[in-house]
Design a protein around this motif. Structure first.
Motif, PDB file in Angstrom:
ATOM      1  N   PRO A  85       1.122  -1.309  -0.091  1.00 16.90           N
ATOM      2  CA  PRO A  85      -0.427   0.054  -0.231  1.00 16.90           C
ATOM      3  C   PRO A  85       0.832   1.407  -0.046  1.00 16.90           C
ATOM      4  CG  PRO A  85      -0.909  -2.009   1.399  1.00 16.90           C
ATOM      5  CD  PRO A  85       0.897  -1.877   0.938  1.00 16.90           C
ATOM      6  N   HIS A  86       2.056   1.354   0.709  1.00 13.98           N
ATOM      7  CA  HIS A  86       2.872   2.696   0.242  1.00 13.98           C
ATOM      8  C   HIS A  86       3.488   2.495  -0.731  1.00 13.98           C
ATOM      9  CE1 HIS A  86       6.144   5.387   1.901  1.00 13.98           C
ATOM     10  NE2 HIS A  86       6.833   4.371   1.489  1.00 13.98           N
TER      11      HIS A  86
ATOM     12  N   GLU B 115      -8.904  10.117  -7.358  1.00 10.26           N
ATOM     13  CA  GLU B 115      -8.675  11.074  -8.026  1.00 10.26           C
ATOM     14  C   GLU B 115      -9.014  11.897  -8.844  1.00 10.26           C
ATOM     15  OE1 GLU B 115      -6.416  12.378  -5.071  1.00 10.26           O
ATOM     16  OE2 GLU B 115      -6.738  10.988  -3.988  1.00 10.26           O
TER      17      GLU B 115
ATOM     18  N   ALA C 232      -7.366   2.711  -5.912  1.00 13.56           N
ATOM     19  CA  ALA C 232      -6.516   4.041  -5.777  1.00 13.56           C
ATOM     20  C   ALA C 232      -6.339   5.473  -6.566  1.00 13.56           C
ATOM     21  CB  ALA C 232      -5.026   3.412  -5.219  1.00 13.56           C
TER      22      ALA C 232
ATOM     23  N   VAL D 205       1.993   1.954  -3.375  1.00 22.20           N
ATOM     24  CA  VAL D 205       0.995   2.464  -4.505  1.00 22.20           C
ATOM     25  C   VAL D 205       0.783   3.484  -4.261  1.00 22.20           C
ATOM     26  CG1 VAL D 205      -1.647   1.943  -4.651  1.00 22.20           C
ATOM     27  CG2 VAL D 205      -0.415  -0.204  -3.913  1.00 22.20           C
ATOM     28  N   GLY D 206       0.569   4.227  -2.859  1.00 24.52           N
ATOM     29  CA  GLY D 206       0.975   5.614  -2.427  1.00 24.52           C
ATOM     30  C   GLY D 206       1.355   6.740  -3.317  1.00 24.52           C
ATOM     31  N   ARG D 207       2.906   5.826  -2.954  1.00 25.78           N
ATOM     32  CA  ARG D 207       4.027   7.066  -3.652  1.00 25.78           C
ATOM     33  C   ARG D 207       3.998   7.196  -5.298  1.00 25.78           C
ATOM     34  NH1 ARG D 207       9.207   4.617  -2.716  1.00 25.78           N
ATOM     35  NH2 ARG D 207       9.981   5.654  -4.068  1.00 25.78           N
TER      36      ARG D 207
ATOM     37  N   VAL E  15       0.684   6.998  -6.933  1.00 20.60           N
ATOM     38  CA  VAL E  15      -0.079   7.912  -7.059  1.00 20.60           C
ATOM     39  C   VAL E  15       0.603   9.267  -6.412  1.00 20.60           C
ATOM     40  CG1 VAL E  15      -2.518   8.887  -5.928  1.00 20.60           C
ATOM     41  CG2 VAL E  15      -1.734   6.185  -6.440  1.00 20.60           C
ATOM     42  N   LYS E  16       0.677   9.748  -6.134  1.00 20.13           N
ATOM     43  CA  LYS E  16       1.459  10.838  -5.474  1.00 20.13           C
ATOM     44  C   LYS E  16       1.974  11.565  -6.785  1.00 20.13           C
ATOM     45  CE  LYS E  16       3.504  13.651  -1.610  1.00 20.13           C
ATOM     46  NZ  LYS E  16       4.755  13.247  -0.787  1.00 20.13           N
TER      47      LYS E  16
END
Length: 276
Positions: free
Chosen positions: A41-42, A74, A70, A44-46, A48-49
């Motif tokens: 998940p971390h 957005e 994810a 994935v978040g990176r 997306v950011k």
């Protein structure tokens, strides 16, 4: 660490494959289609950011839909392309109630690019990285592509090794290339043999050269990368006068013996301005 991911620990499957047993049809499909699912998940978040998604987004290789879901909050719309019919069907069923998500069963590189501005974001199959990148660079309305690729590929294309490739140079007046971080191999299932990099290709709002120069600049870069004489200067002197090449090199701040791989893309633009 592997056991903390939501999609489970697949190390036993990999052990069976290495030992020659346990190779199911799904295992063979994953190997054929170069499927390594992003399950951290971390990470994935990176991704997306780094992508800064908005509007219309296309995702090559949606897989199990971890990144798809994810990205959805957005954006206005995300279209996921998945060539594996089983995965495409499952993802379409799981996301049927979300109007922001569309799933296309098919090859992303065979799709017609949208006419309206769009971005590409994806954890892409290593085996077709070049095809996906070429598709993105050729799409007139593409604004950016943020891709998880093999780390070595991302480093080569972004100049992180201190060297520059033809693919980057010939597109540089219109696109920037940037390595935005590394994702360890343990963030994927099955675990690949190499780490990945977050590669962002972004269309420049103000091109360094006009669109009419695209074909000429690409031919110029291909000539320079031809390798004649072991230096860029020698390659360019096949077509341009020796004194003109020397003047262009001085304007670009280059020594005449500079090897082609160590010429920064900005310096290529200066050379083309002087010679092209």
């Amino acid at each position: 660490m592997a056991q903390s991911f939501a999609h489970g620990n697949y190390s036993h499957t990999q052990k069976n494959v290495r030992n020659g047993g346990g190779r199911t049809p799904r295992d063979r499909a994953r190997r054929t289609l170069s499927q390594n699912f992003l399950v951290d998940p971390h990470a994935v978040g990176r991704l997306v950011k780094a992508a800064r998604p908005s509007g219309l987004v296309l995702e090559p290789g949606s897989g199990e839909g971890v990144l798809t879901r994810a990205l959805a909050p957005e954006v206005e719309q995300i279209i996921g392309y998945e060539i594996d019919p089983l995965l495409a069907g499952k993802l379409a069923a799981r996301t049927r109630g979300d109007t922001r998500i569309s799933v296309v069963r098919g090859d992303f590189t065979a799709a017609r690019p949208p006419r309206e501005p769009f971005a590409v974001v994806g954890n892409i199959p290593y085996s077709i990285t070049s095809r996906i990148v070429d598709w993105c660079l050729a799409a007139p309305a593409l604004t950016s592509a943020t891709l998880l690729t093999q780390l070595e590929y991302a480093r080569k294309r972004s100049g992180d090794f201190g060297r520059w490739s033809l693919v980057t140079v010939e597109s540089w007046p219109w696109f920037s290339w940037e390595l935005l971080g590394q994702v360890g191999r343990e963030s994927f299932r099955p675990v690949p043999s190499v780490d990945s990099g977050i590669l962002r290709i972004e269309r420049r709002e103000t091109p360094l050269l006009p669109p009419a120069a695209m074909a000429g600049f690409r031919a110029f870069a291909e000539l320079g990368f031809g390798g004649v004489g072991g230096s860029l200067s020698a390659s360019l002197r096949q077509r341009y006068a020796k004194d003109a090449v020397a003047d262009a090199f001085r304007a670009a701040g280059l020594d005449g013996s500079t090897v082609v791989a160590f010429v920064h893309p900005d310096q290529w633009v200066t050379l083309y301005d002087r010679l092209g």
